[in-house]
Design a protein around this motif. Structure first.
Motif, PDB file in Angstrom:
ATOM      1  N   ALA A   1       9.135   8.124  -4.826  1.00  0.00           N
ATOM      2  CA  ALA A   1       8.562   9.207  -4.020  1.00  0.00           C
ATOM      3  C   ALA A   1       7.547   8.642  -3.027  1.00  0.00           C
ATOM      4  O   ALA A   1       7.537   8.999  -1.846  1.00  0.00           O
ATOM      5  CB  ALA A   1       7.917  10.253  -4.926  1.00  0.00           C
ATOM      6  N   ASP A   2       6.715   7.726  -3.498  1.00  0.00           N
ATOM      7  CA  ASP A   2       5.682   7.130  -2.642  1.00  0.00           C
ATOM      8  C   ASP A   2       6.313   6.369  -1.473  1.00  0.00           C
ATOM      9  O   ASP A   2       6.020   6.627  -0.295  1.00  0.00           O
ATOM     10  CB  ASP A   2       4.831   6.175  -3.503  1.00  0.00           C
ATOM     11  CG  ASP A   2       3.555   5.734  -2.805  1.00  0.00           C
ATOM     12  OD1 ASP A   2       3.296   6.188  -1.678  1.00  0.00           O
ATOM     13  OD2 ASP A   2       2.816   4.924  -3.402  1.00  0.00           O
ATOM     14  N   ALA A   3       7.218   5.468  -1.809  1.00  0.00           N
ATOM     15  CA  ALA A   3       7.818   4.622  -0.768  1.00  0.00           C
ATOM     16  C   ALA A   3       8.643   5.456   0.212  1.00  0.00           C
ATOM     17  O   ALA A   3       8.573   5.251   1.431  1.00  0.00           O
ATOM     18  CB  ALA A   3       8.687   3.546  -1.411  1.00  0.00           C
ATOM     19  N   PHE A   4       9.406   6.421  -0.308  1.00  0.00           N
ATOM     20  CA  PHE A   4      10.239   7.205   0.605  1.00  0.00           C
ATOM     21  C   PHE A   4       9.404   8.177   1.444  1.00  0.00           C
ATOM     22  O   PHE A   4       9.792   8.506   2.563  1.00  0.00           O
ATOM     23  CB  PHE A   4      11.369   7.921  -0.140  1.00  0.00           C
ATOM     24  CG  PHE A   4      12.536   7.006  -0.403  1.00  0.00           C
ATOM     25  CD1 PHE A   4      13.314   6.552   0.658  1.00  0.00           C
ATOM     26  CD2 PHE A   4      12.825   6.556  -1.674  1.00  0.00           C
ATOM     27  CE1 PHE A   4      14.380   5.676   0.445  1.00  0.00           C
ATOM     28  CE2 PHE A   4      13.878   5.675  -1.900  1.00  0.00           C
ATOM     29  CZ  PHE A   4      14.664   5.232  -0.840  1.00  0.00           C
ATOM     30  N   ALA A   5       8.281   8.635   0.919  1.00  0.00           N
ATOM     31  CA  ALA A   5       7.428   9.504   1.748  1.00  0.00           C
ATOM     32  C   ALA A   5       6.992   8.728   2.997  1.00  0.00           C
ATOM     33  O   ALA A   5       7.059   9.235   4.117  1.00  0.00           O
ATOM     34  CB  ALA A   5       6.224   9.987   0.951  1.00  0.00           C
ATOM     35  N   THR A   6       6.573   7.495   2.804  1.00  0.00           N
ATOM     36  CA  THR A   6       6.174   6.670   3.948  1.00  0.00           C
ATOM     37  C   THR A   6       7.371   6.396   4.859  1.00  0.00           C
ATOM     38  O   THR A   6       7.300   6.547   6.077  1.00  0.00           O
ATOM     39  CB  THR A   6       5.586   5.333   3.447  1.00  0.00           C
ATOM     40  OG1 THR A   6       4.588   5.611   2.466  1.00  0.00           O
ATOM     41  CG2 THR A   6       4.981   4.539   4.588  1.00  0.00           C
ATOM     42  N   ALA A   7       8.487   6.008   4.247  1.00  0.00           N
ATOM     43  CA  ALA A   7       9.681   5.676   5.031  1.00  0.00           C
ATOM     44  C   ALA A   7      10.170   6.877   5.835  1.00  0.00           C
ATOM     45  O   ALA A   7      10.499   6.746   7.020  1.00  0.00           O
ATOM     46  CB  ALA A   7      10.792   5.194   4.099  1.00  0.00           C
TER      47      ALA A   7
ATOM     48  N   GLY B   1       0.796  -1.236   0.000  1.00  0.00           N
ATOM     49  CA  GLY B   1       0.000   0.000   0.000  1.00  0.00           C
ATOM     50  C   GLY B   1       0.823   1.278   0.000  1.00  0.00           C
ATOM     51  O   GLY B   1       0.325   2.330  -0.376  1.00  0.00           O
ATOM     52  N   ALA B   2       2.084   1.199   0.406  1.00  0.00           N
ATOM     53  CA  ALA B   2       2.892   2.413   0.479  1.00  0.00           C
ATOM     54  C   ALA B   2       3.725   2.641  -0.773  1.00  0.00           C
ATOM     55  O   ALA B   2       4.477   3.609  -0.848  1.00  0.00           O
ATOM     56  CB  ALA B   2       3.804   2.357   1.704  1.00  0.00           C
ATOM     57  N   ILE B   3       3.600   1.772  -1.752  1.00  0.00           N
ATOM     58  CA  ILE B   3       4.432   1.902  -2.954  1.00  0.00           C
ATOM     59  C   ILE B   3       3.664   1.644  -4.259  1.00  0.00           C
ATOM     60  O   ILE B   3       4.025   2.168  -5.314  1.00  0.00           O
ATOM     61  CB  ILE B   3       5.677   0.964  -2.846  1.00  0.00           C
ATOM     62  CG1 ILE B   3       6.677   1.207  -3.975  1.00  0.00           C
ATOM     63  CG2 ILE B   3       5.277  -0.507  -2.787  1.00  0.00           C
ATOM     64  CD1 ILE B   3       8.011   0.489  -3.796  1.00  0.00           C
TER      65      ILE B   3
ATOM     66  N   THR C   1       2.879  12.787  -0.957  1.00  0.00           N
ATOM     67  CA  THR C   1       2.863  13.190   0.445  1.00  0.00           C
ATOM     68  C   THR C   1       2.312  12.063   1.311  1.00  0.00           C
ATOM     69  O   THR C   1       1.293  11.466   0.980  1.00  0.00           O
ATOM     70  CB  THR C   1       2.001  14.456   0.622  1.00  0.00           C
ATOM     71  OG1 THR C   1       2.568  15.494  -0.182  1.00  0.00           O
ATOM     72  CG2 THR C   1       1.963  14.903   2.075  1.00  0.00           C
ATOM     73  N   SER C   2       3.032  11.764   2.380  1.00  0.00           N
ATOM     74  CA  SER C   2       2.501  10.870   3.412  1.00  0.00           C
ATOM     75  C   SER C   2       2.232  11.739   4.612  1.00  0.00           C
ATOM     76  O   SER C   2       3.138  12.397   5.122  1.00  0.00           O
ATOM     77  CB  SER C   2       3.528   9.806   3.807  1.00  0.00           C
ATOM     78  OG  SER C   2       3.365   8.675   3.005  1.00  0.00           O
ATOM     79  N   GLY C   3       1.001  11.750   5.050  1.00  0.00           N
ATOM     80  CA  GLY C   3       0.718  12.653   6.151  1.00  0.00           C
ATOM     81  C   GLY C   3      -0.401  12.161   7.019  1.00  0.00           C
ATOM     82  O   GLY C   3      -1.123  11.226   6.666  1.00  0.00           O
TER      83      GLY C   3
HETATM   84 MG    MG Z   1       3.845   5.947   0.343  1.00  0.00          MG
END
Ligand code: MG
Ligand code: ADP
Length: 324
Positions: free
Chosen positions: A257-263, A143-145, A213-215
């Protein structure tokens, strides 16, 4: 006219700024439905569900999409020392993240769920493109990538159809494509986590690129004043609680961008700034980030290359606590 569809558990909006592109829209949404079928752990026949159900008993051959995303996911887990971990599925179920109902969990249940978290239990075989799990009960959750991957796949379709200019918003994964106009860059707004429905907090002028953005815009509290939300710490199993309200990552690769925003949300600002260096090197890709913190400070990655403005007086740019 922009076009949108509910897919991958969210809404995907695409604007091609061109009325003669129905074929391109059709191909995009068809591709997204296919990716959903491959990645959704809740769909019994998806590759991810098959790995979760049988990956401990035997290697599971998977499609190229799932294999390549898993390969990247494991690399990111390594670089982030497990802050990003695609085996958080057991925790996601425990906290009932998908149904969105906050609740307490017992120490025992948490311990049990944590015992099957750990990306090192994923074994990938590049020859046969198969996946095996070293531990019974491991539950993959991409879900985070996956939305980032899907966003990059839409961009491939743009290229094929010679699209000149477009915007994607796949559940918050933004991609601005082509040139907005001869004289002006794209302007992407980053939400004010404290006023998510109001004017953006930061506006960034960008070339063709993705912003993810992960927020945490809403926090649910119970009596113990713990916060519940959907980004979990793979080390203690709890929803992450640190100085950060949101992290936006800017990169030509929406998947990264997606994976690193979560990480980065999990790692916290200072550690993330270190990891950012290794990430750029490892993936040979531009990666920049904006950290929005609870004290109304905004940290930009070093040598942040884009023009930006902060739209609220009470917020300001600040330096990281321990500069590199
Ligand atoms: Mg993500
Ligand atoms: P969103 O999906 O809202 O855009 P994210 O990209 O940050 O947000 O992904 C959050 C999702 O990723 C969660 O719903 C969960 O499925 C999964 N997840 C939660 N914590 C982690 C983690 N530490 N590492 C990898 N995936 C995670």
């Amino acid at each position: 006219m922009p076009s949108y569809e509910r897919v991958m558990g969210t809404v995907c909006l695409v604007n091609l700024y061109d009325n003669n592109k129905q074929k391109c829209y059709d191909e995009i949404f068809e591709r997204l439905r296919q990716i959903d079928e491959e990645f959704d752990a809740d769909k019994k026949q998806s590759d991810i569900a098959l790995i979760n159900d049988f990956g401990f008993e035997r290697p599971i051959m998977v499609c190229d999409d799932v294999y390549s995303v898993l390969e990247t996911a494991v690399k990111i887990s390594e670089i982030t020392e497990g802050a990003f971990d695609p085996t958080v599925g057991s925790l996601v179920s425990l906290w009932k993240i998908k149904s969105g109902s906050p609740h307490e969990v017992s120490a025992n249940d948490l311990k049990e769920a944590l015992s099957v978290v750990g990306y090192k239990n994923i074994i990938l075989d590049p020859e046969s493109k198969s996946v095996r799990l070293k531990k019974k009960g491991i539950q993959l959750d991409l879900g985070a990538i996956a939305k980032g991957f899907a966003t990059d796949e839409i961009v491939k379709i743009f290229k094929k159809h010679k699209v000149k200019k477009a915007v994607i918003d796949l559940g918050g994964n933004i991609y601005v494509y082509g040139k907005k106009s001869l004289s002006k860059p794209w302007n992407v707004g980053i939400k004010n986590p404290q006023l998510p429905d109001s004017v953006p907090l930061v506006k960034v002028a960008l070339p063709e690129i993705s912003v993810v953005t992960s927020g945490v815009y809403e926090r649910f509290y119970d009596g113990s004043a713990k916060s519940y939300h959907h980004i979990l710490s793979p080390s203690d199993g709890y929803p992450v609680d640190n100085d950060i309200l949101s992290v936006s990552v800017i990169s030509p690769s929406s998947m990264l961008a997606d994976a690193f925003a979560t990480a980065f949300f999990v790692l916290g600002t200072e550690k993330s700034l270190q990891v950012l260096y290794s990430a750029r090197k490892e993936f040979r890709m531009e990666i920049d980030a904006i950290f929005i913190e609870k004290d109304r400070g905004i940290v930009f990655s070093e040598n942040f290359p884009y023009f930006y403005s902060i739209l609220y007086d009470e917020w300001e740019r600040k330096s990281p606590k321990s500069p590199l």
